[in-house]
Design a protein around this motif. Sequence first.
Motif, PDB file in Angstrom:
ATOM      1  N   ALA A 185       0.842  -1.205   0.000  1.00 47.57           N
ATOM      2  CA  ALA A 185       0.000   0.000   0.000  1.00 47.57           C
ATOM      3  C   ALA A 185       0.872   1.248   0.000  1.00 47.57           C
ATOM      4  CB  ALA A 185      -0.923   0.002   1.218  1.00 47.57           C
TER       5      ALA A 185
ATOM      6  N   GLU B 131       9.326   3.697   7.140  1.00 50.56           N
ATOM      7  CA  GLU B 131       9.157   2.263   7.379  1.00 50.56           C
ATOM      8  C   GLU B 131       9.951   1.864   8.625  1.00 50.56           C
ATOM      9  OE1 GLU B 131       7.494  -0.506   6.219  1.00 50.56           O
ATOM     10  OE2 GLU B 131       8.669  -1.525   7.773  1.00 50.56           O
TER      11      GLU B 131
ATOM     12  N   ARG C 196      13.011  -7.427   4.209  1.00 48.78           N
ATOM     13  CA  ARG C 196      12.476  -7.978   5.466  1.00 48.78           C
ATOM     14  C   ARG C 196      11.331  -8.942   5.154  1.00 48.78           C
ATOM     15  NH1 ARG C 196       8.041  -6.546   4.120  1.00 48.78           N
ATOM     16  NH2 ARG C 196       6.955  -4.573   4.375  1.00 48.78           N
TER      17      ARG C 196
ATOM     18  N   GLY D 150       0.931 -15.201   1.877  1.00 47.60           N
ATOM     19  CA  GLY D 150       0.914 -16.376   1.003  1.00 47.60           C
ATOM     20  C   GLY D 150       1.712 -16.147  -0.273  1.00 47.60           C
TER      21      GLY D 150
ATOM     22  N   GLY E 170       0.871 -14.911  -3.051  1.00 47.93           N
ATOM     23  CA  GLY E 170       0.145 -15.159  -4.304  1.00 47.93           C
ATOM     24  C   GLY E 170      -0.406 -13.858  -4.868  1.00 47.93           C
TER      25      GLY E 170
ATOM     26  N   ARG F 208       7.419 -12.143  -0.211  1.00 47.88           N
ATOM     27  CA  ARG F 208       7.305 -10.750   0.230  1.00 47.88           C
ATOM     28  C   ARG F 208       8.666 -10.201   0.642  1.00 47.88           C
ATOM     29  NH1 ARG F 208       2.156  -8.972   1.688  1.00 47.88           N
ATOM     30  NH2 ARG F 208       3.204  -7.009   2.148  1.00 47.88           N
TER      31      ARG F 208
ATOM     32  N   VAL G 256       7.178   5.042  13.348  1.00 47.91           N
ATOM     33  CA  VAL G 256       6.248   6.141  13.637  1.00 47.91           C
ATOM     34  C   VAL G 256       5.489   5.789  14.915  1.00 47.91           C
ATOM     35  CG1 VAL G 256       4.176   7.328  12.802  1.00 47.91           C
ATOM     36  CG2 VAL G 256       6.087   6.873  11.245  1.00 47.91           C
TER      37      VAL G 256
ATOM     38  N   ASP H  67      -4.299  -2.646   4.499  1.00 47.35           N
ATOM     39  CA  ASP H  67      -4.775  -3.329   5.709  1.00 47.35           C
ATOM     40  C   ASP H  67      -5.169  -2.354   6.811  1.00 47.35           C
ATOM     41  OD1 ASP H  67      -4.341  -5.716   4.441  1.00 47.35           O
ATOM     42  OD2 ASP H  67      -2.969  -6.534   5.951  1.00 47.35           O
TER      43      ASP H  67
ATOM     44  N   ILE I 222      -3.072  -7.849  -1.420  1.00 44.41           N
ATOM     45  CA  ILE I 222      -1.954  -7.101  -2.021  1.00 44.41           C
ATOM     46  C   ILE I 222      -2.464  -6.201  -3.149  1.00 44.41           C
ATOM     47  CG2 ILE I 222       0.244  -7.300  -3.248  1.00 44.41           C
ATOM     48  CD1 ILE I 222       0.669  -9.980  -1.776  1.00 44.41           C
TER      49      ILE I 222
HETATM   50  C1  LIG Z   1      -0.759 -15.537   6.321  1.00 52.81           C
HETATM   51  C2  LIG Z   1      -1.224 -14.515   5.325  1.00 52.81           C
HETATM   52  C3  LIG Z   1      -1.279 -14.863   3.974  1.00 52.81           C
HETATM   53  C4  LIG Z   1      -1.677 -13.916   3.024  1.00 52.81           C
HETATM   54  N1  LIG Z   1      -1.639 -14.268   1.709  1.00 52.81           N
HETATM   55  C5  LIG Z   1      -1.930 -13.359   0.756  1.00 52.81           C
HETATM   56  C6  LIG Z   1      -1.765 -13.686  -0.620  1.00 52.81           C
HETATM   57  O1  LIG Z   1      -1.326 -14.781  -0.977  1.00 52.81           O
HETATM   58  N2  LIG Z   1      -2.116 -12.746  -1.541  1.00 52.81           N
HETATM   59  C7  LIG Z   1      -2.583 -11.520  -1.178  1.00 52.81           C
HETATM   60  O2  LIG Z   1      -2.906 -10.717  -2.061  1.00 52.81           O
HETATM   61  N3  LIG Z   1      -2.704 -11.178   0.128  1.00 52.81           N
HETATM   62  C8  LIG Z   1      -2.369 -12.043   1.101  1.00 52.81           C
HETATM   63  N4  LIG Z   1      -2.452 -11.697   2.420  1.00 52.81           N
HETATM   64  C9  LIG Z   1      -2.846 -10.314   2.775  1.00 52.81           C
HETATM   65  C10 LIG Z   1      -1.679  -9.342   2.539  1.00 52.81           C
HETATM   66  O3  LIG Z   1      -0.529  -9.820   3.190  1.00 52.81           O
HETATM   67  C11 LIG Z   1      -2.006  -7.952   3.061  1.00 52.81           C
HETATM   68  O4  LIG Z   1      -3.313  -7.594   2.686  1.00 52.81           O
HETATM   69  C12 LIG Z   1      -1.034  -6.913   2.505  1.00 52.81           C
HETATM   70  O5  LIG Z   1       0.263  -7.140   2.984  1.00 52.81           O
HETATM   71  C13 LIG Z   1      -1.473  -5.490   2.901  1.00 52.81           C
HETATM   72  O6  LIG Z   1      -0.488  -4.561   2.524  1.00 52.81           O
HETATM   73  P1  LIG Z   1      -0.283  -3.214   3.369  1.00 52.81           P
HETATM   74  O7  LIG Z   1       0.777  -2.461   2.654  1.00 52.81           O
HETATM   75  O8  LIG Z   1      -1.579  -2.578   3.642  1.00 52.81           O
HETATM   76  O9  LIG Z   1       0.249  -3.700   4.807  1.00 52.81           O
HETATM   77  P2  LIG Z   1       1.579  -4.480   5.173  1.00 52.81           P
HETATM   78  O10 LIG Z   1       2.018  -5.351   4.078  1.00 52.81           O
HETATM   79  O11 LIG Z   1       1.350  -5.074   6.523  1.00 52.81           O
HETATM   80  O12 LIG Z   1       2.670  -3.318   5.303  1.00 52.81           O
HETATM   81  C14 LIG Z   1       2.649  -2.412   6.394  1.00 52.81           C
HETATM   82  C15 LIG Z   1       4.041  -1.837   6.538  1.00 52.81           C
HETATM   83  O13 LIG Z   1       4.011  -0.808   7.540  1.00 52.81           O
HETATM   84  C16 LIG Z   1       5.125  -0.948   8.373  1.00 52.81           C
HETATM   85  N5  LIG Z   1       4.778  -0.356   9.662  1.00 52.81           N
HETATM   86  C17 LIG Z   1       3.850  -0.799  10.547  1.00 52.81           C
HETATM   87  N6  LIG Z   1       3.792   0.025  11.611  1.00 52.81           N
HETATM   88  C18 LIG Z   1       4.707   1.000  11.381  1.00 52.81           C
HETATM   89  C19 LIG Z   1       5.127   2.139  12.132  1.00 52.81           C
HETATM   90  N7  LIG Z   1       4.605   2.408  13.340  1.00 52.81           N
HETATM   91  N8  LIG Z   1       6.082   2.948  11.622  1.00 52.81           N
HETATM   92  C20 LIG Z   1       6.640   2.675  10.401  1.00 52.81           C
HETATM   93  N9  LIG Z   1       6.287   1.596   9.669  1.00 52.81           N
HETATM   94  C21 LIG Z   1       5.321   0.791  10.145  1.00 52.81           C
HETATM   95  C22 LIG Z   1       5.347  -2.468   8.447  1.00 52.81           C
HETATM   96  O14 LIG Z   1       6.674  -2.774   8.868  1.00 52.81           O
HETATM   97  C23 LIG Z   1       5.067  -2.866   7.015  1.00 52.81           C
HETATM   98  O15 LIG Z   1       6.212  -2.774   6.208  1.00 52.81           O
HETATM   99  C24 LIG Z   1      -2.066 -12.602   3.418  1.00 52.81           C
HETATM  100  C25 LIG Z   1      -2.028 -12.260   4.772  1.00 52.81           C
HETATM  101  C26 LIG Z   1      -1.608 -13.197   5.717  1.00 52.81           C
HETATM  102  C27 LIG Z   1      -1.543 -12.792   7.168  1.00 52.81           C
END
Ligand SMILES: Cc1cc2nc3c(=O)[nH]c(=O)nc-3n(C[C@H](O)[C@H](O)[C@H](O)COP(=O)(O)OP(=O)(O)OC[C@H]3O[C@@H](n4cnc5c(N)ncnc54)[C@H](O)[C@@H]3O)c2cc1C
Length: 443
Positions: free
Chosen positions: A35, A54, A60, A65, A67, A122, A146, A316, A329
């Motif tokens: 995101a 970050e 990291r 999953g 996918g 990832r 943050v 998320d 994703i």
């Molecule tokens: C077991 C599992 C399997 C999954 N499989 C799939 C799949 O196969 N395909 C799919 O599309 N989705 C899958 N998902 C869902 C997917 O992982 C998430 O929806 C996706 O990662 C969301 O992206 P995001 O950028 O919103 O959050 P995230 O990927 O969680 O990224 C958030 C980022 O913010 C950073 N952060 C958090 N707090 C702070 C802070 N205070 N200060 C600075 N940085 C911070 C974190 O370190 C991280 O890098 C799965 C989820 C799980 C739990």
Amino acid sequence: MRETTSDRSSPDERSGRPPASTEEADVIVVGAGPAGSSAAFHLAQAGVDVLLMEKSRFPREKVCGDGLTPRAVYQLIRMGVDIKAPGWMRSRGMRWVAGDHRVHIDWPGLGRYPDFGLSRSRHDFDDILARHAVAAGARLRDGVKVTRPETDRAGRVTGVGAVTEGQEPAVYRAPIVIAADGASARLALALGLERDRNRQIATAARRYYHSPERSEEEYLELWADLRFPGSDRYLPGYGWIFPMGDGRVNVGLGALPHRRYGTADLRAALDQWLARTPHGWGLREENAEGPVRSAALPLGFNRHPLYTRGLLLVGDSGGMISPWNGEGIAQAMEAGEVAAENAALALALPQGPRRERALHNYPVEMNRRWGRYYRLGNAAADLVFSRSGFQPVLNRYVMGSPFLLRMLARLLSNLTDQPSRDAIDHVLNTVVRLVPAPQVRRR
Ligand SMILES: Cc1cc2nc3c(=O)[nH]c(=O)nc-3n(C[C@H](O)[C@H](O)[C@H](O)COP(=O)(O)OP(=O)(O)OC[C@H]3O[C@@H](n4cnc5c(N)ncnc54)[C@H](O)[C@@H]3O)c2cc1C
């Protein structure tokens, strides 16, 4: 880079001392997952001065999953990520396993999305996206956690407070902040944006296995007949085996148990399931890499509003995982792009009501894209998936009909052309259009 010494910052909560220095930007993006990096990339492309913060250092791990459906591939293509480079594993479609049935469903050939999926760990994926945002002009600050939003007297967000190991706490300022901090949603919570407690929480667990036999598979495999450990009851979710193309597979399961049934022991369910798989696949303890790791899946727009007082929630942190299939994703990346568009437009307008209107357009646009589809998905999750998993929809009749299977697969992964081009588009687009649009809440 704009860096100034600040005398207007509030004292740091822990030390009582004012933060030492201040960095400024037009937009601060918190979190460099899919995101945040997508939002930062699109902002930088639009010429906006963007700071991407970050807490981890790349590369990291992220529990996932790995996918990627054609919707996610589409977002990668829009960003110009080189998906022909080594390391990307292509998928042709999905293989569903339920009881004695095993069916293959190719990704559809639509006008709007590519006809293939991908997988990529990832560990690499997030690093690639963050570097892509930096190459477009975003300033990445990794290893910076943050801790809170900074607000003015009116409660409007003016930046964030953050800590870096070994350094004084600092304040970073921007008129717009994008919260892409994942399921923890620290920034949203700090502004009082709680998740909807009426909605069930899904959880998922995954582990890597060395499995040369399965690592180069053309299909993402999904098992819909898993059971609660030690019971005959179907697990309300599915298991996956995703080929990584590097000798490994990503194996996991996700579940959304209805309150009435209590929580599911995912580790035990995983063990019970994998014991059923052929020995030759190698999905056994001795081939496992690392522990089983699990995390929560915030589904179906479970946090509102998606914009308030200078803060936009993306991915998320805004509960954007699809309630239909647990995919997050593509959704995080698409929402990142929409948030970037609205923020860039807002910055071109004078501060005040006109800028606010542009920012309020972000939740309106997200609601227009997925509001009805998610509402229907939340109802399906409550009434069907959380009680009986996919068994009622993947019954013998559906499994025996290629047309119904293709329709179900496209419903679950939100893959249609608009305007409609074939019978499946017509049915799915019409059904979704008939759902009343949810109200966009304001605060
Ligand atoms: C077991 C599992 C399997 C999954 N499989 C799939 C799949 O196969 N395909 C799919 O599309 N989705 C899958 N998902 C869902 C997917 O992982 C998430 O929806 C996706 O990662 C969301 O992206 P995001 O950028 O919103 O959050 P995230 O990927 O969680 O990224 C958030 C980022 O913010 C950073 N952060 C958090 N707090 C702070 C802070 N205070 N200060 C600075 N940085 C911070 C974190 O370190 C991280 O890098 C799965 C989820 C799980 C739990």
